[in-house]
Design a protein around this motif. Structure first.
Motif, PDB file in Angstrom:
ATOM      1  N   PHE A  86      -2.255  -9.824  -5.635  1.00  0.00           N
ATOM      2  CA  PHE A  86      -1.892  -9.865  -4.219  1.00  0.00           C
ATOM      3  C   PHE A  86      -3.106 -10.348  -3.420  1.00  0.00           C
ATOM      4  O   PHE A  86      -3.818  -9.547  -2.805  1.00  0.00           O
ATOM      5  N   PRO A  87      -3.362 -11.651  -3.428  1.00  0.00           N
ATOM      6  CA  PRO A  87      -4.590 -12.180  -2.814  1.00  0.00           C
ATOM      7  C   PRO A  87      -4.596 -12.185  -1.293  1.00  0.00           C
ATOM      8  O   PRO A  87      -5.662 -12.346  -0.693  1.00  0.00           O
ATOM      9  N   ASP A  88      -3.444 -12.013  -0.658  1.00  0.00           N
ATOM     10  CA  ASP A  88      -3.384 -12.045   0.803  1.00  0.00           C
ATOM     11  C   ASP A  88      -4.010 -10.776   1.374  1.00  0.00           C
ATOM     12  O   ASP A  88      -3.431  -9.700   1.302  1.00  0.00           O
ATOM     13  N   LEU A  89      -5.182 -10.921   1.956  1.00  0.00           N
ATOM     14  CA  LEU A  89      -5.900  -9.757   2.463  1.00  0.00           C
ATOM     15  C   LEU A  89      -5.164  -9.066   3.600  1.00  0.00           C
ATOM     16  O   LEU A  89      -5.339  -7.870   3.830  1.00  0.00           O
ATOM     17  N   TYR A  90      -4.356  -9.819   4.335  1.00  0.00           N
ATOM     18  CA  TYR A  90      -3.746  -9.272   5.542  1.00  0.00           C
ATOM     19  C   TYR A  90      -2.268  -8.926   5.391  1.00  0.00           C
ATOM     20  O   TYR A  90      -1.628  -8.505   6.352  1.00  0.00           O
ATOM     21  N   GLY A  91      -1.727  -9.093   4.205  1.00  0.00           N
ATOM     22  CA  GLY A  91      -0.310  -8.839   4.025  1.00  0.00           C
ATOM     23  C   GLY A  91      -0.007  -7.436   3.539  1.00  0.00           C
ATOM     24  O   GLY A  91      -0.874  -6.570   3.440  1.00  0.00           O
ATOM     25  N   HIS A  92       1.262  -7.218   3.248  1.00  0.00           N
ATOM     26  CA  HIS A  92       1.691  -5.937   2.673  1.00  0.00           C
ATOM     27  C   HIS A  92       2.586  -6.206   1.473  1.00  0.00           C
ATOM     28  O   HIS A  92       3.566  -5.496   1.241  1.00  0.00           O
ATOM     29  N   ALA A  93       2.228  -7.246   0.700  1.00  0.00           N
ATOM     30  CA  ALA A  93       2.983  -7.582  -0.499  1.00  0.00           C
ATOM     31  C   ALA A  93       2.992  -6.467  -1.540  1.00  0.00           C
ATOM     32  O   ALA A  93       4.004  -6.296  -2.232  1.00  0.00           O
ATOM     33  N   PRO A  94       1.904  -5.685  -1.714  1.00  0.00           N
ATOM     34  CA  PRO A  94       1.966  -4.600  -2.705  1.00  0.00           C
ATOM     35  C   PRO A  94       3.090  -3.615  -2.437  1.00  0.00           C
ATOM     36  O   PRO A  94       3.812  -3.208  -3.351  1.00  0.00           O
TER      37      PRO A  94
END
Length: 273
Positions: A86-94
């Motif tokens: 989950f490389p997107d530092l600002y997301g909530h994909a996890p």
């Protein structure tokens, strides 16, 4: 996914439906991730549910209810390989990926979520996660941990500050503290992370752990004492208030450092005074 203290855990005689740390040294979390109760991945012994139909019907809801659903933001501050997934530092994909694996009936039994969160994510991404309905609607208790390395510019020994009303920079925090000391009511801005809890319709309790190395204990204590006055808006449901709850001080040691942790709770009260 565990209690807030270190435990000695083995698989020799697993306890029914209790989370256990996987006893594999190769999967142990690195030092910057490990915290009391969170030293490695967890598993749960659910074989009991397969004993017979009656037992299953009476206990099928317990695994999602008893499990600790834990997430790290940003990803590089969590378990190894999390940042690669989950490389997107600002997301909530996890959270999206994790809860997508649940059946709808399981989601209704998720009552507690634990977040290890750096300040940039708490201020910039947490509000949208709540507003977008990423977390299960039945969550009643939310636990947030701000670790020593999660504070703004901690590597520079920057002054400690946290502002739920509008986020922002140190200057904004100092200004709001001065206004509070003058008796002014600080408004809750729509984009401030402290206003986001109202989007969690079943939330009853918030817990925040404020952690720092012991050499900055007094600085942290002053900041946490100000936090005791926060009253998070919950719309028509009232506010989350710390009144009568105070704070709890604890400590723990890594291989090289000693830490202090102030734990503060806010509970839902049905008034907005």
């Amino acid at each position: 996914m565990a209690a807030s203290h270190l435990r000695s855990e083995t698989f020799s005689s697993p306890i029914i439906l209790e989370e256990l740390t996987i006893p594999d040294p190769s999967r142990e979390y690195p030092p910057h991730v490990r915290r009391p109760g969170f030293t490695g991945p967890f598993t749960m012994n659910v074989a009991f549910l397969l004993t017979c139909r009656r037992i299953y019907l009476e206990t099928y809801h317990l695994p999602p209810l008893l499990a600790t659903h834990v997430f790290w933001h940003g990803p590089h501050s969590g378990p190894p390989a999390l940042g690669a997934r989950f490389p997107d530092l600002y997301g909530h994909a996890p959270e999206e990926h994790y809860f997508a694996c649940f059946a709808p009936w399981q989601l209704q039994f998720v009552k507690e979520v634990k977040l290890f969160t750096q300040m940039f994510w708490l201020e910039q991404s947490f509000p949208s996660m709540c507003a977008d309905g990423v977390l299960p609607a039945g969550i009643e208790r939310l636990r947030i941990s701000v670790r020593r390395g999660d504070w703004w510019y901690n590597e520079r020994k920057y002054p400690l500050f946290i502002n739920p009303h509008r986020g922002g920079w140190l200057e904004d925090y100092v200004e709001d503290v001065a206004r509070q000391e003058r008796g002014e009511v600080i408004p809750w801005e729509d984009g401030g992370w402290g206003a986001a809890f109202q989007w969690l319709p079943a939330l009853q309790e918030l817990e925040i752990e404020f952690e720092m190395s012991v050499d900055r204990k007094e600085e942290l204590k002053v900041m946490v004492q100000r936090a005791l006055k926060w009253r998070f808006p919950m719309g028509k449901r009232g506010v989350l208030s710390n009144e009568g709850l105070g704070m709890v001080l604890s400590g723990w040691k890594s291989e090289t450092e000693s830490f202090c942790v102030f734990t503060v709770k806010w509970k839902l009260v049905n008034n907005t005074k």
